[in-house]
Design an enzyme around this catalytic site. Structure first.
Site, PDB file in Angstrom:
ATOM      1  N   LYS A 180       0.867  -1.197   0.000  1.00  0.00           N
ATOM      2  CA  LYS A 180       0.000   0.000   0.000  1.00  0.00           C
ATOM      3  C   LYS A 180       0.890   1.228   0.000  1.00  0.00           C
ATOM      4  O   LYS A 180       2.011   1.188   0.507  1.00  0.00           O
ATOM      5  CB  LYS A 180      -0.875   0.011   1.256  1.00  0.00           C
ATOM      6  CG  LYS A 180      -2.061   0.942   1.183  1.00  0.00           C
ATOM      7  CD  LYS A 180      -3.227   0.290   0.463  1.00  0.00           C
ATOM      8  CE  LYS A 180      -4.387   1.223   0.237  1.00  0.00           C
ATOM      9  NZ  LYS A 180      -5.581   0.486  -0.239  1.00  0.00           N
ATOM     10  N   ASP A 220      -7.102   4.441  -4.535  1.00  0.00           N
ATOM     11  CA  ASP A 220      -7.703   4.317  -3.194  1.00  0.00           C
ATOM     12  C   ASP A 220      -8.304   5.692  -2.900  1.00  0.00           C
ATOM     13  O   ASP A 220      -8.502   6.484  -3.847  1.00  0.00           O
ATOM     14  CB  ASP A 220      -6.644   3.915  -2.145  1.00  0.00           C
ATOM     15  CG  ASP A 220      -7.275   3.466  -0.822  1.00  0.00           C
ATOM     16  OD1 ASP A 220      -7.732   2.311  -0.749  1.00  0.00           O
ATOM     17  OD2 ASP A 220      -7.336   4.267   0.142  1.00  0.00           O
TER      18      ASP A 220
HETATM   19  P1  NDP Z   1     -12.927   7.907  -2.750  1.00  0.00           P
HETATM   20  O1  NDP Z   1     -11.867   8.903  -2.528  1.00  0.00           O
HETATM   21  O2  NDP Z   1     -13.461   7.701  -4.123  1.00  0.00           O
HETATM   22  O3  NDP Z   1     -14.177   8.193  -1.804  1.00  0.00           O
HETATM   23  C1  NDP Z   1     -14.033   8.237  -0.441  1.00  0.00           C
HETATM   24  C2  NDP Z   1     -15.357   8.621   0.190  1.00  0.00           C
HETATM   25  O4  NDP Z   1     -15.271   8.485   1.596  1.00  0.00           O
HETATM   26  C3  NDP Z   1     -15.738  10.072  -0.073  1.00  0.00           C
HETATM   27  O5  NDP Z   1     -17.132  10.186  -0.083  1.00  0.00           O
HETATM   28  C4  NDP Z   1     -15.121  10.773   1.123  1.00  0.00           C
HETATM   29  O6  NDP Z   1     -15.711  12.019   1.414  1.00  0.00           O
HETATM   30  C5  NDP Z   1     -15.381   9.782   2.222  1.00  0.00           C
HETATM   31  N1  NDP Z   1     -14.322   9.904   3.245  1.00  0.00           N
HETATM   32  C6  NDP Z   1     -13.004   9.712   3.069  1.00  0.00           C
HETATM   33  N2  NDP Z   1     -12.338   9.969   4.204  1.00  0.00           N
HETATM   34  C7  NDP Z   1     -13.265  10.310   5.099  1.00  0.00           C
HETATM   35  C8  NDP Z   1     -13.203  10.662   6.454  1.00  0.00           C
HETATM   36  N3  NDP Z   1     -12.039  10.714   7.113  1.00  0.00           N
HETATM   37  N4  NDP Z   1     -14.372  10.937   7.066  1.00  0.00           N
HETATM   38  C9  NDP Z   1     -15.556  10.879   6.405  1.00  0.00           C
HETATM   39  N5  NDP Z   1     -15.671  10.568   5.116  1.00  0.00           N
HETATM   40  C10 NDP Z   1     -14.543  10.264   4.479  1.00  0.00           C
HETATM   41  O7  NDP Z   1     -12.356   6.533  -2.173  1.00  0.00           O
HETATM   42  P2  NDP Z   1     -12.845   5.049  -2.448  1.00  0.00           P
HETATM   43  O8  NDP Z   1     -14.307   5.012  -2.669  1.00  0.00           O
HETATM   44  O9  NDP Z   1     -11.937   4.482  -3.465  1.00  0.00           O
HETATM   45  O10 NDP Z   1     -12.466   4.344  -1.059  1.00  0.00           O
HETATM   46  C11 NDP Z   1     -13.401   4.225   0.010  1.00  0.00           C
HETATM   47  C12 NDP Z   1     -12.944   3.119   0.944  1.00  0.00           C
HETATM   48  O11 NDP Z   1     -12.890   1.879   0.218  1.00  0.00           O
HETATM   49  C13 NDP Z   1     -11.549   3.282   1.541  1.00  0.00           C
HETATM   50  O12 NDP Z   1     -11.523   2.685   2.811  1.00  0.00           O
HETATM   51  C14 NDP Z   1     -10.662   2.465   0.597  1.00  0.00           C
HETATM   52  O13 NDP Z   1      -9.475   2.044   1.228  1.00  0.00           O
HETATM   53  C15 NDP Z   1     -11.593   1.299   0.330  1.00  0.00           C
HETATM   54  N6  NDP Z   1     -11.343   0.510  -0.874  1.00  0.00           N
HETATM   55  C16 NDP Z   1     -11.253   1.090  -2.108  1.00  0.00           C
HETATM   56  C17 NDP Z   1     -11.077   0.301  -3.221  1.00  0.00           C
HETATM   57  C18 NDP Z   1     -11.048   0.872  -4.600  1.00  0.00           C
HETATM   58  O14 NDP Z   1     -10.958   0.095  -5.552  1.00  0.00           O
HETATM   59  N7  NDP Z   1     -11.166   2.181  -4.783  1.00  0.00           N
HETATM   60  C19 NDP Z   1     -10.905  -1.140  -3.115  1.00  0.00           C
HETATM   61  C20 NDP Z   1     -11.081  -1.659  -1.785  1.00  0.00           C
HETATM   62  C21 NDP Z   1     -11.270  -0.845  -0.726  1.00  0.00           C
HETATM   63  P3  NDP Z   1     -14.936  13.366   0.979  1.00  0.00           P
HETATM   64  O15 NDP Z   1     -14.960  13.362  -0.509  1.00  0.00           O
HETATM   65  O16 NDP Z   1     -15.698  14.466   1.606  1.00  0.00           O
HETATM   66  O17 NDP Z   1     -13.542  13.245   1.533  1.00  0.00           O
HETATM   67  O1  2IT Z   2      -7.899  -1.408  -0.790  1.00  0.00           O
HETATM   68  C1  2IT Z   2      -7.846  -1.888  -1.935  1.00  0.00           C
HETATM   69  O2  2IT Z   2      -7.964  -3.100  -2.143  1.00  0.00           O
HETATM   70  C2  2IT Z   2      -7.670  -0.962  -3.059  1.00  0.00           C
HETATM   71  N1  2IT Z   2      -7.625   0.244  -2.842  1.00  0.00           N
HETATM   72  C3  2IT Z   2      -7.523  -1.494  -4.458  1.00  0.00           C
HETATM   73  C4  2IT Z   2      -6.110  -1.957  -4.688  1.00  0.00           C
HETATM   74  C5  2IT Z   2      -5.779  -2.367  -6.097  1.00  0.00           C
HETATM   75  O3  2IT Z   2      -4.601  -2.710  -6.303  1.00  0.00           O
HETATM   76  O4  2IT Z   2      -6.652  -2.380  -6.972  1.00  0.00           O
END
Ligand code: NDP
Ligand code: 2IT
Length: 444
Positions: free
Chosen positions: A126, A166
């Site tokens: 990561k 992420d």
């Molecule tokens: P994005 O940046 O696309 O979206 C994040 C969302 O969560 C936004 O709505 C954001 O609001 C909110 N958010 C982030 N930080 C905070 C905080 N501290 N408090 C409140 N709201 C918060 O990220 P993703 O959708 O990609 O990721 C979301 C989660 O999923 C994370 O935990 C990530 O690690 C996990 N994840 C992502 C994957 C991927 O493929 N993208 C795969 C697996 C897991 P705002 O815009 O206002 O900050």
């Molecule tokens: O938390 C996760 O699994 C991710 N943000 C996606 C990682 C990836 O390599 O697609």
């Protein structure tokens, strides 16, 4: 003292001020107790747990970039290459002001087991930075991404370490990072996933994490005698994972009534309008306050509150520790039957235990959000083979992977006498493959 407790104490002592990393390690090690106890002499001799909790390599670097006023800004970049026993390091890059080494280590540690659960050959890693993309111009984003990659490119490669998106890192950032990698290293290879479709990206990668979350939720409910159609669903977050979780839940016949961002949350009793959400978040990069202008009957509230709404299923899709014990109590009092994590470690340990103790089906993120990284691995395969699969082909593979993950974790929970404890099942099933690869490769 048991080997597990000894190692946990050492992790706390040797990694001070990293509470999220401690939490992730504790959850995994607690689940592994029966496996570790059955193999204690060998694991101790081989210092297996010491090697598991210590990253193979961690890189921390300066990221200087120039803002639109001509001033130099400096952020800190990280890449933690945690475990490569089953494949090249694989995991996203988080860009958020809260990022520090402990956050990246917690995410990298979780990623080892998640990637193992996908059944594909990817190790755990990561990265990220405390850079805040909010409010930055495209030029500033590019300036940061290029500087970040100028240093990171020394340590990654298609067969070494393959970063992805992420929080705060989406297609735009991956594009700028890919361009800089190619320019410096002079290789066009699948060094990042989540790329644009014009330069090696995979169809369905954008949707994969959210869709995968719903595929595993659907399978888990089905195996426990429930259907997803007709259920009311709470989603938190409004980013990549949340948007496509909402979209797939609706396609499967559920009604999603909430979403949120870091400033507030929306309750839309008629069901979230995904097209509006995409326009607000993906096109305008705006705040959720705008949602009401698309849907006058919806409510917008400042602060936190998604988990106070009565529903059947809760899908936390924003960030770590966003669902605490009080939230869990409210969900149980309101009759929730399932909580499946879209984000990484969004549920605190106390909340998880409370939900499980009250008969709520609970799938931890390392199983339920694995569809994103699994589809990243499918992108790597397409890049290596210099070919591309159709949306339907990738989506079908993703669905099968998520269904397999569910049965894998379900079987592991049964094998160790903890039927229905999908936290234990996920940790054990993820661990077993990694440990067998580590054992076969000797002391490295
Ligand atoms: P994005 O940046 O696309 O979206 C994040 C969302 O969560 C936004 O709505 C954001 O609001 C909110 N958010 C982030 N930080 C905070 C905080 N501290 N408090 C409140 N709201 C918060 O990220 P993703 O959708 O990609 O990721 C979301 C989660 O999923 C994370 O935990 C990530 O690690 C996990 N994840 C992502 C994957 C991927 O493929 N993208 C795969 C697996 C897991 P705002 O815009 O206002 O900050
Ligand atoms: O938390 C996760 O699994 C991710 N943000 C996606 C990682 C990836 O390599 O697609």
């Amino acid at each position: 003292m048991s080997y597990v407790d000894e190692i946990y104490d050492r992790v706390v002592k040797e990694n001070p001020c990293e509470p999220e990393f401690h939490q992730a390690v504790k959850e995994v090690l607690d689940s592994l107790r029966p496996v570790v106890e059955a193999n204690e002499a060998q694991y101790r001799r081989d210092a297996l747990l010491e090697r598991l909790v210590n990253p193979e390599r961690q890189i921390k670097f300066r990221v200087p970039w120039i803002d639109d006023n001509g001033n130099v800004q400096v952020n800190t970049g990280y890449r933690v290459q945690f475990n490569s026993a089953i494949g090249p390091y694989k995991g996203g890059i988080r860009l958020h002001p809260s990022v520090n080494l402990g956050i990246i280590k917690f995410l990298g540690f979780e990623q080892i087991f998640k990637n193992s659960l996908t059944g594909l050959p990817i190790g755990g890693g990561k990265g990220g930075s405390d850079f805040d993309p909010k409010g930055k111009s495209d030029r500033e984003i590019m300036s940061f991404c290029q500087s970040f990659m100028t240093e990171l490119c020394k340590y990654i490669g298609a067969d070494t370490d393959v970063p992805a998106g992420d929080i705060g890192t989406g297609a735009r950032e991956i594009g700028y990072m890919f361009g800089q990698y190619k320019r410096i290293r002079n290789v066009f290879e699948g060094v990042l996933t989540g790329k644009g479709l014009a330069f090696g990206g995979s169809l369905a990668r954008t949707e994969a994490t959210g869709y995968g979350l719903l595929y595993i939720t659907e399978e888990m409910l089905k195996c426990n005698g429930h259907a997803i159609a007709g259920k009311t669903v709470l989603v938190s977050g409004s980013g990549n994972v949340a948007i496509y979780a909402i979209e797939k839940a609706q396609q499967l016949g559920a009604k999603v009534v909430t979403c949120s961002d870091s400033t507030g949350w929306v309750y839309d009793p008629e069901g979230i309008d995904v097209a509006a959400l995409k326009e607000i978040k993906e096109v305008k990069r705006a705040r959720l306050t705008e949602y009401k202008s698309y849907r006058p009957n919806a409510e917008y509230h400042e602060g936190k509150g998604v988990w106070t709404v009565k529903a059947d299923i809760a899908l936390p899709c924003a960030t770590q520790n966003e669902l605490n014990l009080d939230d869990a109590k409210t969900l149980v009092a309101n009759g929730v039957i399932a909580v499946c994590e879209g984000a990484n470690m969004p549920t605190t340990m106390e909340a998880t235990e409370y939900l499980q103790a009250n008969g709520v089906y609970f799938i931890p993120g390392k199983a339920s959000n694995a569809g994103g990284v699994a589809t990243s691995a499918l992108e790597m395969s397409q890049n290596s083979g210099r070919m591309g699969w159709s949306f339907e082909q990738v989506d079908e593979k993703l669905r099968n992977i998520m269904i397999n993950i569910f049965h894998n974790i379900d079987n592991a929970s049964k094998k160790y006498g903890m039927e229905g404890n999908y936290v234990a099942g996920a940790n054990i099933a993820g661990f077993e493959k990694v440990v067998s690869a580590m054992n076969a490769q000797g002391i490295v």
